[in-house]
Design a protein around this motif. Structure first.
Motif, PDB file in Angstrom:
ATOM      1  N   TYR A  26       0.826  -1.203   0.000  1.00  0.00           N
ATOM      2  CA  TYR A  26       0.000   0.000   0.000  1.00  0.00           C
ATOM      3  C   TYR A  26       0.867   1.263   0.000  1.00  0.00           C
ATOM      4  O   TYR A  26       0.608   2.202  -0.751  1.00  0.00           O
ATOM      5  CB  TYR A  26      -0.938  -0.002   1.210  1.00  0.00           C
ATOM      6  CG  TYR A  26      -1.620   1.321   1.423  1.00  0.00           C
ATOM      7  CD1 TYR A  26      -2.668   1.716   0.591  1.00  0.00           C
ATOM      8  CD2 TYR A  26      -1.208   2.192   2.418  1.00  0.00           C
ATOM      9  CE1 TYR A  26      -3.288   2.944   0.765  1.00  0.00           C
ATOM     10  CE2 TYR A  26      -1.817   3.415   2.600  1.00  0.00           C
ATOM     11  CZ  TYR A  26      -2.858   3.785   1.770  1.00  0.00           C
ATOM     12  OH  TYR A  26      -3.455   4.999   1.931  1.00  0.00           O
ATOM     13  N   GLN A  27       1.902   1.279   0.842  1.00  0.00           N
ATOM     14  CA  GLN A  27       2.769   2.454   0.913  1.00  0.00           C
ATOM     15  C   GLN A  27       3.525   2.662  -0.401  1.00  0.00           C
ATOM     16  O   GLN A  27       3.737   3.803  -0.809  1.00  0.00           O
ATOM     17  CB  GLN A  27       3.768   2.305   2.060  1.00  0.00           C
ATOM     18  CG  GLN A  27       3.171   2.517   3.413  1.00  0.00           C
ATOM     19  CD  GLN A  27       4.215   2.382   4.498  1.00  0.00           C
ATOM     20  OE1 GLN A  27       5.074   1.520   4.436  1.00  0.00           O
ATOM     21  NE2 GLN A  27       4.137   3.251   5.485  1.00  0.00           N
ATOM     22  N   THR A  28       3.946   1.581  -1.041  1.00  0.00           N
ATOM     23  CA  THR A  28       4.650   1.705  -2.315  1.00  0.00           C
ATOM     24  C   THR A  28       3.724   2.286  -3.378  1.00  0.00           C
ATOM     25  O   THR A  28       4.126   3.157  -4.158  1.00  0.00           O
ATOM     26  CB  THR A  28       5.198   0.343  -2.762  1.00  0.00           C
ATOM     27  OG1 THR A  28       6.025  -0.183  -1.718  1.00  0.00           O
ATOM     28  CG2 THR A  28       5.998   0.456  -4.038  1.00  0.00           C
ATOM     29  N   TRP A  29       2.488   1.826  -3.402  1.00  0.00           N
ATOM     30  CA  TRP A  29       1.509   2.380  -4.336  1.00  0.00           C
ATOM     31  C   TRP A  29       1.269   3.861  -4.035  1.00  0.00           C
ATOM     32  O   TRP A  29       1.222   4.690  -4.946  1.00  0.00           O
ATOM     33  CB  TRP A  29       0.201   1.600  -4.254  1.00  0.00           C
ATOM     34  CG  TRP A  29      -0.865   2.184  -5.116  1.00  0.00           C
ATOM     35  CD1 TRP A  29      -1.925   2.939  -4.718  1.00  0.00           C
ATOM     36  CD2 TRP A  29      -0.950   2.112  -6.534  1.00  0.00           C
ATOM     37  NE1 TRP A  29      -2.670   3.333  -5.794  1.00  0.00           N
ATOM     38  CE2 TRP A  29      -2.094   2.828  -6.929  1.00  0.00           C
ATOM     39  CE3 TRP A  29      -0.180   1.505  -7.510  1.00  0.00           C
ATOM     40  CZ2 TRP A  29      -2.475   2.954  -8.242  1.00  0.00           C
ATOM     41  CZ3 TRP A  29      -0.575   1.633  -8.831  1.00  0.00           C
ATOM     42  CH2 TRP A  29      -1.697   2.347  -9.187  1.00  0.00           C
ATOM     43  N   ASP A  30       1.138   4.203  -2.774  1.00  0.00           N
ATOM     44  CA  ASP A  30       0.929   5.590  -2.376  1.00  0.00           C
ATOM     45  C   ASP A  30       2.141   6.456  -2.735  1.00  0.00           C
ATOM     46  O   ASP A  30       1.986   7.592  -3.197  1.00  0.00           O
ATOM     47  CB  ASP A  30       0.654   5.653  -0.869  1.00  0.00           C
ATOM     48  CG  ASP A  30       0.007   6.951  -0.443  1.00  0.00           C
ATOM     49  OD1 ASP A  30      -0.675   7.593  -1.268  1.00  0.00           O
ATOM     50  OD2 ASP A  30       0.177   7.319   0.739  1.00  0.00           O
ATOM     51  N   ARG A  55       8.457  16.536   0.828  1.00  0.00           N
ATOM     52  CA  ARG A  55       8.373  16.038   2.207  1.00  0.00           C
ATOM     53  C   ARG A  55       7.491  14.794   2.320  1.00  0.00           C
ATOM     54  O   ARG A  55       7.896  13.812   2.944  1.00  0.00           O
ATOM     55  CB  ARG A  55       7.896  17.146   3.123  1.00  0.00           C
ATOM     56  CG  ARG A  55       7.909  16.726   4.580  1.00  0.00           C
ATOM     57  CD  ARG A  55       7.652  17.864   5.521  1.00  0.00           C
ATOM     58  NE  ARG A  55       8.838  18.704   5.564  1.00  0.00           N
ATOM     59  CZ  ARG A  55       8.814  19.993   5.751  1.00  0.00           C
ATOM     60  NH1 ARG A  55       7.673  20.607   5.904  1.00  0.00           N
ATOM     61  NH2 ARG A  55       9.918  20.692   5.793  1.00  0.00           N
ATOM     62  N   PRO A  56       6.275  14.771   1.740  1.00  0.00           N
ATOM     63  CA  PRO A  56       5.478  13.536   1.856  1.00  0.00           C
ATOM     64  C   PRO A  56       6.130  12.352   1.143  1.00  0.00           C
ATOM     65  O   PRO A  56       6.048  11.224   1.617  1.00  0.00           O
ATOM     66  CB  PRO A  56       4.148  13.886   1.195  1.00  0.00           C
ATOM     67  CG  PRO A  56       4.110  15.354   1.082  1.00  0.00           C
ATOM     68  CD  PRO A  56       5.511  15.842   1.102  1.00  0.00           C
ATOM     69  N   VAL A  57       6.795  12.608   0.029  1.00  0.00           N
ATOM     70  CA  VAL A  57       7.446  11.530  -0.711  1.00  0.00           C
ATOM     71  C   VAL A  57       8.602  10.951   0.105  1.00  0.00           C
ATOM     72  O   VAL A  57       8.740   9.732   0.220  1.00  0.00           O
ATOM     73  CB  VAL A  57       7.925  12.036  -2.098  1.00  0.00           C
ATOM     74  CG1 VAL A  57       8.778  10.997  -2.794  1.00  0.00           C
ATOM     75  CG2 VAL A  57       6.731  12.407  -2.962  1.00  0.00           C
ATOM     76  N   ALA A  58       9.407  11.808   0.708  1.00  0.00           N
ATOM     77  CA  ALA A  58      10.520  11.340   1.529  1.00  0.00           C
ATOM     78  C   ALA A  58      10.006  10.600   2.758  1.00  0.00           C
ATOM     79  O   ALA A  58      10.564   9.572   3.156  1.00  0.00           O
ATOM     80  CB  ALA A  58      11.404  12.511   1.938  1.00  0.00           C
ATOM     81  N   GLY A  59       8.941  11.093   3.368  1.00  0.00           N
ATOM     82  CA  GLY A  59       8.359  10.413   4.519  1.00  0.00           C
ATOM     83  C   GLY A  59       7.850   9.028   4.168  1.00  0.00           C
ATOM     84  O   GLY A  59       8.068   8.069   4.915  1.00  0.00           O
ATOM     85  N   LEU A  60       7.182   8.912   3.029  1.00  0.00           N
ATOM     86  CA  LEU A  60       6.699   7.607   2.594  1.00  0.00           C
ATOM     87  C   LEU A  60       7.858   6.662   2.283  1.00  0.00           C
ATOM     88  O   LEU A  60       7.807   5.476   2.612  1.00  0.00           O
ATOM     89  CB  LEU A  60       5.810   7.754   1.351  1.00  0.00           C
ATOM     90  CG  LEU A  60       4.371   8.145   1.608  1.00  0.00           C
ATOM     91  CD1 LEU A  60       3.676   8.487   0.300  1.00  0.00           C
ATOM     92  CD2 LEU A  60       3.642   7.029   2.314  1.00  0.00           C
ATOM     93  N   PHE A  61       8.893   7.188   1.647  1.00  0.00           N
ATOM     94  CA  PHE A  61      10.058   6.360   1.312  1.00  0.00           C
ATOM     95  C   PHE A  61      10.684   5.766   2.571  1.00  0.00           C
ATOM     96  O   PHE A  61      10.936   4.562   2.651  1.00  0.00           O
ATOM     97  CB  PHE A  61      11.084   7.196   0.537  1.00  0.00           C
ATOM     98  CG  PHE A  61      12.321   6.438   0.189  1.00  0.00           C
ATOM     99  CD1 PHE A  61      12.335   5.585  -0.892  1.00  0.00           C
ATOM    100  CD2 PHE A  61      13.464   6.563   0.959  1.00  0.00           C
ATOM    101  CE1 PHE A  61      13.477   4.867  -1.209  1.00  0.00           C
ATOM    102  CE2 PHE A  61      14.605   5.860   0.656  1.00  0.00           C
ATOM    103  CZ  PHE A  61      14.618   5.001  -0.438  1.00  0.00           C
ATOM    104  N   PHE A  62      10.919   6.605   3.575  1.00  0.00           N
ATOM    105  CA  PHE A  62      11.529   6.107   4.803  1.00  0.00           C
ATOM    106  C   PHE A  62      10.574   5.236   5.605  1.00  0.00           C
ATOM    107  O   PHE A  62      11.002   4.338   6.321  1.00  0.00           O
ATOM    108  CB  PHE A  62      12.073   7.260   5.650  1.00  0.00           C
ATOM    109  CG  PHE A  62      13.428   7.702   5.194  1.00  0.00           C
ATOM    110  CD1 PHE A  62      14.551   6.965   5.510  1.00  0.00           C
ATOM    111  CD2 PHE A  62      13.579   8.827   4.420  1.00  0.00           C
ATOM    112  CE1 PHE A  62      15.801   7.352   5.075  1.00  0.00           C
ATOM    113  CE2 PHE A  62      14.827   9.226   3.982  1.00  0.00           C
ATOM    114  CZ  PHE A  62      15.941   8.483   4.307  1.00  0.00           C
ATOM    115  N   THR A  67       9.472  -0.188   7.514  1.00  0.00           N
ATOM    116  CA  THR A  67       8.624  -1.381   7.573  1.00  0.00           C
ATOM    117  C   THR A  67       9.356  -2.606   7.052  1.00  0.00           C
ATOM    118  O   THR A  67       9.217  -3.700   7.608  1.00  0.00           O
ATOM    119  CB  THR A  67       7.326  -1.149   6.782  1.00  0.00           C
ATOM    120  OG1 THR A  67       6.702   0.065   7.216  1.00  0.00           O
ATOM    121  CG2 THR A  67       6.356  -2.293   6.974  1.00  0.00           C
ATOM    122  N   LEU A  68      10.154  -2.445   5.988  1.00  0.00           N
ATOM    123  CA  LEU A  68      10.938  -3.575   5.483  1.00  0.00           C
ATOM    124  C   LEU A  68      11.956  -4.054   6.510  1.00  0.00           C
ATOM    125  O   LEU A  68      12.180  -5.264   6.662  1.00  0.00           O
ATOM    126  CB  LEU A  68      11.639  -3.187   4.178  1.00  0.00           C
ATOM    127  CG  LEU A  68      10.735  -3.031   2.960  1.00  0.00           C
ATOM    128  CD1 LEU A  68      11.539  -2.497   1.776  1.00  0.00           C
ATOM    129  CD2 LEU A  68      10.084  -4.348   2.606  1.00  0.00           C
TER     130      LEU A  68
END
Length: 143
Positions: A26-30, A55-62, A67-68
């Motif tokens: 889900y996070q990867t899709w987002d 900022r949202p893109v970097a937050g999602l990436f980390f 999670t991994l």
């Protein structure tokens, strides 16, 4: 009783890993969605404001990376029944990095900055000490 506990622990680990994998998907899709729309928005808008849109893109990436690493920790624990301290310290460093990236610099007080700096130093020093002690154990066992 020990056998029941062992099976319970194994199945709970599997359920946690499955939930984490669904969450990563889900996070990867987002992330792909936000990244795509931010890139299209930057092409249409001549003013490039990377800090606000990145900022949202970097937050999602980390968040995905964190999670991994948590999935890896669960997997190692379920197979070996040992806690790998290096992995825990890496997860902590990733979490602190994510927190730093998500800060709004106008609203941060100096004590929070000092606390995060101390946390980074402590986690980095812990990682260094664990890594050097593991290397010395390997060298001593070779002799």
């Amino acid at each position: 009783m020990e056998l029941i506990l062992k099976h319970f622990e194994k199945y709970v680990s599997y359920v946690l890993m499955i939930i984490a994998m669904v969450f990563v998907c889900y996070q990867t899709w987002d992330l792909a969605y936000h990244f795509g729309f931010n890139m299209i928005g930057n092409i249409k808008d001549p003013k490039l404001n990377i800090e606000e849109k990145g900022r949202p893109v970097a937050g999602l990436f980390f968040s995905i990376l964190l999670t991994l690493e948590i999935i890896q920790t669960i997997r190692v624990f379920s197979h070996d029944h040992s806690v790998k301290l290096r992995i825990i310290l890496i997860v902590g460093l990733i979490a602190v990095t994510r927190k730093i990236l998500m800060f709004d610099m106008e609203d941060v007080n100096p004590m929070s900055e000092f606390a995060i700096a101390a946390l980074i130093i402590a986690l980095s020093l812990g990682y260094y000490l664990v890594t050097t002690s593991e290397k010395s154990v390997v060298r001593n066992s070779d002799k």
